[in-house]
Design a protein around this motif. Structure first.
Motif, mmCIF file in Angstrom:
data_model
loop_
_atom_site.group_PDB
_atom_site.id
_atom_site.type_symbol
_atom_site.label_atom_id
_atom_site.label_comp_id
_atom_site.label_asym_id
_atom_site.label_seq_id
_atom_site.Cartn_x
_atom_site.Cartn_y
_atom_site.Cartn_z
ATOM 1 N N ALA A 73 -22.854 11.247 50.646
ATOM 2 C CA ALA A 73 -22.620 11.859 51.965
ATOM 3 C C ALA A 73 -23.858 11.724 52.848
ATOM 4 C CB ALA A 73 -22.235 13.331 51.803
ATOM 5 N N CYS A 74 -25.048 11.848 52.252
ATOM 6 C CA CYS A 74 -26.296 11.698 53.018
ATOM 7 C C CYS A 74 -26.450 10.274 53.539
ATOM 8 C CB CYS A 74 -27.508 12.051 52.149
ATOM 9 S SG CYS A 74 -27.669 13.804 51.772
ATOM 10 N N LEU A 75 -26.150 9.302 52.704
ATOM 11 C CA LEU A 75 -26.374 7.896 53.057
ATOM 12 C C LEU A 75 -25.296 7.313 53.962
ATOM 13 C CD1 LEU A 75 -27.539 6.470 49.601
ATOM 14 C CD2 LEU A 75 -28.961 6.976 51.611
ATOM 15 N N HIS A 76 -24.059 7.756 53.797
ATOM 16 C CA HIS A 76 -22.949 7.065 54.465
ATOM 17 C C HIS A 76 -22.106 7.925 55.402
ATOM 18 C CE1 HIS A 76 -23.827 3.755 51.790
ATOM 19 N NE2 HIS A 76 -23.692 4.561 50.747
ATOM 20 N N ALA A 97 -17.741 18.086 51.224
ATOM 21 C CA ALA A 97 -17.146 17.858 52.542
ATOM 22 C C ALA A 97 -18.201 17.267 53.465
ATOM 23 C CB ALA A 97 -16.615 19.164 53.112
ATOM 24 N N ASP A 98 -17.783 16.320 54.300
ATOM 25 C CA ASP A 98 -18.670 15.740 55.301
ATOM 26 C C ASP A 98 -17.847 15.377 56.533
ATOM 27 O OD1 ASP A 98 -17.713 12.896 55.231
ATOM 28 O OD2 ASP A 98 -18.564 12.893 53.221
ATOM 29 N N LEU A 99 -18.528 14.971 57.586
ATOM 30 C CA LEU A 99 -17.831 14.621 58.822
ATOM 31 C C LEU A 99 -17.679 13.116 59.020
ATOM 32 C CD1 LEU A 99 -19.429 17.276 61.192
ATOM 33 C CD2 LEU A 99 -17.221 17.356 60.012
ATOM 34 N N GLY A 100 -18.041 12.336 58.031
ATOM 35 C CA GLY A 100 -17.985 10.877 58.134
ATOM 36 C C GLY A 100 -16.573 10.335 58.092
#
Length: 151
Positions: A73-76, A97-100
């Motif tokens: 999630a941090c990288l992409h 969960a992420d917004l990507g």
């Protein structure tokens, strides 16, 4: 001397269905913070300290999966929004969960000698199953993985 009584089945174990959450949006050091949180949850849920080698391996696998999903999630995906851990009868489900907008997938073909790009391959190998959930009409996604409880 008082007689000792055996504990009833399931005594001392956390109730199935319990969910723990860690907000990660906008924080620095998301990966070590997520691992520390996951480790404390495993202690609360009785996975740690491990008594057997199988229990130790299961806990280490779960911590590695947490690290890989949060790192991904941090990288992409611009960073993780939240880490959730859900306890079921025979497994733990890890959700990040992420917004990507992207969809994670293991690199194919997998080449062990190639630097980087091993995260989702590791998740795929260690977990019973994993996947991605999207909320209709919302930004982002939740990447989840399920690991078996130690015997």
């Amino acid at each position: 001397m008082s007689p000792t009584r055996p504990s009833p089945p399931g005594a001392g174990r956390p109730p199935v269905g319990q969910v723990r959450r860690l907000r990660l949006a906008g924080v620095g050091g998301a990966v070590p913070r997520a691992r520390d949180f996951a480790r404390s949850v495993l202690v609360d849920w009785g996975w740690l300290p491990a008594v057997t080698g199988d229990q130790r391996a299961a806990a280490e696998d779960l911590l590695l999966v947490v690290s890989e999903l949060v790192t991904n999630a941090c990288l992409h995906a611009g960073g993780p929004d939240e880490l959730r851990m859900r306890l079921a009868a025979k497994l733990i489900r890890v959700e990040v969960a992420d917004l990507g907008p992207g969809t994670p997938a293991p690199r194919t073909p997998h080449r062990a000698a190639r630097p980087g790009g091993h995260g989702m391959f590791i998740v795929q190998r260690l977990c019973l199953q994993w996947g991605v959930e999207r909320t209709p009409d919302a930004r982002g996604k939740t990447v989840w993985a399920e690991l078996a409880a130690p015997l």
